[in-house]
Each structure stands twice: as C-alpha cells, then as structure tokens.
Design an enzyme around this catalytic site. Structure first.
Site, short mmCIF file in Angstrom:
data_model
loop_
_atom_site.label_atom_id
_atom_site.label_comp_id
_atom_site.label_asym_id
_atom_site.label_seq_id
_atom_site.Cartn_x
_atom_site.Cartn_y
_atom_site.Cartn_z
N ASP A 204 0.80 -1.13 0.08
CA ASP A 204 0.00 -0.11 0.03
C ASP A 204 0.95 1.15 -0.07
OD1 ASP A 204 -1.51 2.38 0.74
OD2 ASP A 204 -2.32 1.37 2.46
N LYS A 230 -3.28 12.02 -2.87
CA LYS A 230 -2.21 12.31 -1.87
C LYS A 230 -0.99 12.81 -2.35
CE LYS A 230 -4.38 9.14 1.15
NZ LYS A 230 -5.22 9.58 1.98
N CYS A 368 -8.94 5.75 10.15
CA CYS A 368 -9.17 4.44 9.34
C CYS A 368 -8.21 3.27 9.71
CB CYS A 368 -9.00 4.54 7.94
SG CYS A 368 -10.42 5.84 7.62
#
Lengths: 411, 152
Positions: A204, A230, A368
């Site tokens: 990730d 991002k 999260c």
C-alpha cells in the site's frame, strides 16, 4: 532551535496553491492534513478544467479529433505514472478510483483462487483499505488471516513476521509508510522473505509515492497500490501496479465496455492488459490531472520534497516533545511526515476543534486504522502532517496553539 | 479564541467533562444500551433503572470527547425522576436545540442546564457528540435494542 534551510523557495510554492490563500475563523489557514489529502496546485486544477473546456471526449472509442486528443493525453499520463514509480511499462498500470479500489481489485481477482488452505499476512498498522478487503476475502474463501505485530517503537516486528511466513502464505499485504505512525516499513526485506516461500506481496503506497522515490521493480513487489489525491492530483483516481504475468493470469475485475476483445452470445474474450481491468468510461480528467501533478513533483524533485517534509517533521517532533503531557505515537528510525499525538486528558476531537478556531487543520480520529488504535490502547489520536507548502512558522503556530488547548481544558 | 467556541465550552461543559456525574456501572439495571459514534470513536454505555414508567436511576460509562462526556453527565442528572414520556420529550427538545431548530431562549425555563449545549448548533460536526448519550437513553426507553447510534 534554528530552522533548517528549505531546499526550495517555499513562499513561491505556496503561491501555486490557491486554497492556502484564505482565512479560517479569521486566522490564516494552516493546513496540516496532507496525509488525509494533499492540496492541489493551479496547474493541476487548470488541467482538469482545460480538459472539459477543450478536449472532452471518451477515450479509446472514437476516430474524431477530440477522441484522439483525449486518448493521447490520457495515455501520456499513464506513461508518466509508470515512469514515476519505475514500472517499466505503462501496461502494468491499471487505473482505479484510488488505493482502496486497487487493493479490492487484487482481493477480488487475484484472490478468486484462494482456498481454506491458503494464508494471507497483513500487519496491525494497516489502513482499513488494506485490512477489510482481506477479511472479506477470508469470509468468501475461508483463507486464513495472520497479523504482523508492532513493536514499542511502532515498527513491524520482523522476527515475528519470520514465524508467520510458511509455504501456505499466498499473499503478504503491508503498508509502505504508515498513515498514523509515520513508520517506513522495510518492504524490500519483506518482499525478499515472502518470495522465498513463494508468496506474492502487495504494498500500500498511498503515503509513500508522494514523499519518497519509489521504484517498484527494485522493490520487486508484485502489486503496488497508490492514489493521485495524496500527491497533489485530483480525488477519485488511483492505480494498481502489478507484474505482467500476474495481470495476464488474473480474471477481470469488472465487466463492461473497454475491457473486452470480442463479445458474443456464447461468451467474451478479454482485452489486453491493462484494459482488461478497466471496464467503463474512466475518470479521464482525473488521469490527466494526475499526470500534471507528477510534472509538478518532477519540477521540484521528489528527493527535495522528501528532504523538506522530513525537516518539517523532525522540527515538529522536537517542538512537540517539549509540551508536557503530550504523547507522540510512533518512534521509528525511518519515518514519514505524519505525526500522531495526544494531549493528556483532552480528547482529540476537542483538540482539533480548538485548533480549527485558530485556523489550524489537523486530523482527529482513528485514521481508518482501528486495529492499530487497539494496539496503541487509544480511541483516537490527533495527527499533523507536513508537505512542501508547509512552513516552520506553521509548526510553531501548532505548538503554541496546543499549549493554549492545555490551558483551556485543564483550567 | 472566538466567542462561539468559548460559549460552547462554557463552565458547565468543562466542569462535567472533568468531573462527570453518574459515571458508573449500575448494579441490576433494567436497560443497558451501548452508544457508539462509528466515525469518531465516542463510546458509552448508558444504564437505566425504571420504577414503573419513571426513570429512578440513570448512569453511564465509557469514553469520548468533552462534549459527548459532559452531555452524558448533564443528561443523567437531568433525567433522574423523569417519566418515559418526559425522556422522549426532552430527547426531542435537546435534538432540536443542538441542531438549531429551536431557539434556546424559547425553552430556557424548561431545559435548565441542558441549555449549556445550545452552542453546539454553531458547530454541526459536534451534534453527534452532544446527542450520543441521548440516543442511547432514547433507545433504552423505547425499544429492546442493545445498541444505539447517532446515524439512525
């Protein structure tokens, strides 16, 4: 503490970001939430509107001039993105809605052959996007999930990881840079060890691609997921990098237009990669804007971006550490530009609400990453994160405001 | 610091956050409801003891921000001795007040200390914090559910 010298003209860079030129609650905006999403420079914003003003046409579907123009810009962006992460070929880049969808694509497609005999390893510092898709896959197929523990410093427990790896391991899915702890994980070591037992590796890279030079071929990972928003690109667009032999072997993810070769009543054959995984009209403006964001990064230089974010982060950690009753979560040697912290006896929501009154935007919540919050034994944390448009003065403002928070709530 | 913010965190809220009242486990409650804000992680258990249709005791435990904790604390003090109908009435009044649908000046005599939360109306993101314990007590007296959320 004297402030180190930035490797570029920060004030000039700030002028490229229209959103920064505003007041919030009558104070100049201090945006310290880039880890959630980065701000966008004019060039990216203009490229998106210019696409709709001048070039709007569906890609890969027309002969007319506009269709050719938009297809060319769209595919140029794919090439830029491939080059930026060292993918080798643009064929290895599949556009998705973001990191989350890229990981779900792997879980759905690559995971479709998993059985109850197979095992997946994830870490306890994963964002839900690299956690829940594997739980869903486990529920569907019966495959087993195993977890890499986290050390006191907020690093992966690599000794324990060694014990988890077996010939049953089909996939190891880990985050490159933690969105909470800032930890930069030793992904090359993880890839090498996983490959030794025949397991594939998904990284990730949502927080790493904006900050560090990534070379997916050097890392040798099998899958790499990341997002445009991002890294100063638009929201709603991201990509999955995967090795060619895997993409060729994997079944399609969604069915529809663009992903087919021939469709008959009897059945359908698939388009070549990457189109096999790109059903439907894509986010064309998003892809074009992303390419321009990469141009913007390349003009500054990813290494300089990393160095400056790192200066801000180290400066912030040093200053924050002087506040009595402030705890910083994560103390990895190798770290990114997110700093999570709590003030004793003041809930992060109250901290964040107070800071907002000062025009300072930080994140408060579980980020999260609830399994990580459980490990840290907290409900939530505050998080400040830094990027090229932030300044040392803004860090000072954060620190001063936090001292006021303490005084206000502990009266 | 701007006035609305100062007003929101007036003395009552800061005080109840620091020293919450009725913050305890209840022995033999008639109803226990867990209230959770999935987005921010506020998490409380609200205990209710009933005597006929009167709330003879109400307490809470758990963790969350100052607004959610103070609201739970003030609520427990306020509801003790009230009938189930009154609980429902004040649940609705409180909700209308913190969402700005009801001017606090028009209900000040009725709501008493609950007026401390009128300032929440200026900050829509904090409405869920202020109403979490109220949703739990509402669930406790109107249903058999064991969980409440502010999403409903």
């Amino acid at each position: 503490m004297t402030t180190p010298k930035a490797p570029f003209d920060v004030q000039k860079i700030r002028k490229d970001f229209p959103v920064l030129n505003q007041t919030v609650n009558k104070q100049p905006l201090v945006y310290l939430d880039t880890t959630a999403t980065s701000q966008k420079p004019y060039s990216v914003i203009e490229s998106v509107s210019n696409y709709y003003i001048n070039d709007n046409a569906n890609v890969h579907r027309g002969i007319h001039s506009l269709a050719a123009r938009s297809t060319k810009k769209y595919e140029n962006s794919r090439q830029k993105i491939a080059d930026f992460i060292g993918a080798g070929s643009s064929r290895n880049i599949i556009f998705t809605r973001g990191t989350t969808e890229a990981i779900n694509l792997v879980a759905t497609s690559f995971g479709s052959t998993f059985t109850a005999e197979d095992e997946i390893i994830v870490s306890l510092m994963e964002h839900h996007s690299n956690f829940v898709p594997w739980q869903l896959l486990s529920e569907r197929t019966g495959c087993k999930l195993k977890f890499i523990q986290i050390t006191e410093n907020g690093e992966l427990d690599m000794n324990q990881f060694d014990l988890l790896l077996t010939e049953k391991t089909k996939l190891v899915a880990v985050v490159h840079i933690s969105n909470v702890l800032g930890t930069v994980n030793p992904i090359e070591e993880i890839v090498a060890k996983s490959h030794n037992v025949g397991a594939k590796v998904l990284i990730d890279g949502a927080q790493s691609v904006p900050h560090v030079k990534v070379d997916v071929q050097k890392i040798d990972c099998d899958f790499f997921a990341f997002s445009a928003h991002k890294m100063m690109g638009p929201t709603g667009i991201g990509a999955l990098y995967a090795k060619e032999e895997l993409l060729k072997a994997m079944p399609p993810y969604h069915g529809g237009g663009e992903m087919i070769h021939t469709v008959t009543k009897e059945g359908t054959t698939w388009a070549d990669i990457p189109y096999k995984f790109e059903a439907g009209t894509p986010n064309i403006a998003g892809v074009i804007g992303w390419g321009v964001a990469i141009d913007y990064i390349n003009q500054i230089g990813i290494d300089k971006i990393h160095d400056y974010s790192d200066m801000l982060t180290r400066y912030a950690i040093e200053k924050l550490s002087t506040i009595d009753g402030l705890t910083i979560y994560g103390n990895a040697k190798n770290r990114g530009a997110a700093v999570s912290f709590n003030l004793k006896d003041v809930h992060p929501h109250d901290v964040s609400h107070f800071l907002d009154q000062k025009g300072i935007a930080v994140r408060a919540g579980h980020h999260c990453a609830q399994p990580l919050m459980t490990e840290l034994k907290v409900d939530a944390t505050n998080r400040a994160s830094f990027y090229i448009y932030n300044t040392f003065e803004e860090v000072d403002k954060l620190v001063e405001a936090l001292k006021e928070v303490k005084a206000f709530f502990t009266f | 610091m701007n006035e609305e913010f100062q007003d929101l965190y007036r003395e009552i809220i800061l005080d109840h956050n620091k020293s919450p009242r009725n913050c305890r486990t209840m022995e033999n409650p008639d109803r226990v409801v867990q209230g959770k804000n999935p987005l921010c992680g506020d998490n409380y258990k609200v205990y209710v003891k009933l005597d006929g249709d009167t709330v003879s005791d109400v307490s809470f435990e758990g963790s969350g921000c100052a607004i959610s904790k103070a609201s739970a604390s003030v609520m427990t003090e306020f509801l003790k001795g009230k009938s189930i109908d009154e609980v429902e009435k004040f649940f609705n009044l409180f909700h209308e007040m913190v969402t700005g649908k009801l001017d606090v000046d028009d209900c000040f005599d009725e709501v008493g200390k609950l007026a401390a939360f009128a300032g929440v109306a200026e900050f829509p993101v904090r409405v869920k914090c202020a109403t979490l314990a109220w949703h739990a007590v509402h669930t406790a007296v109107t249903s058999e559910e064991a969980e409440a959320s502010t999403e409903s």
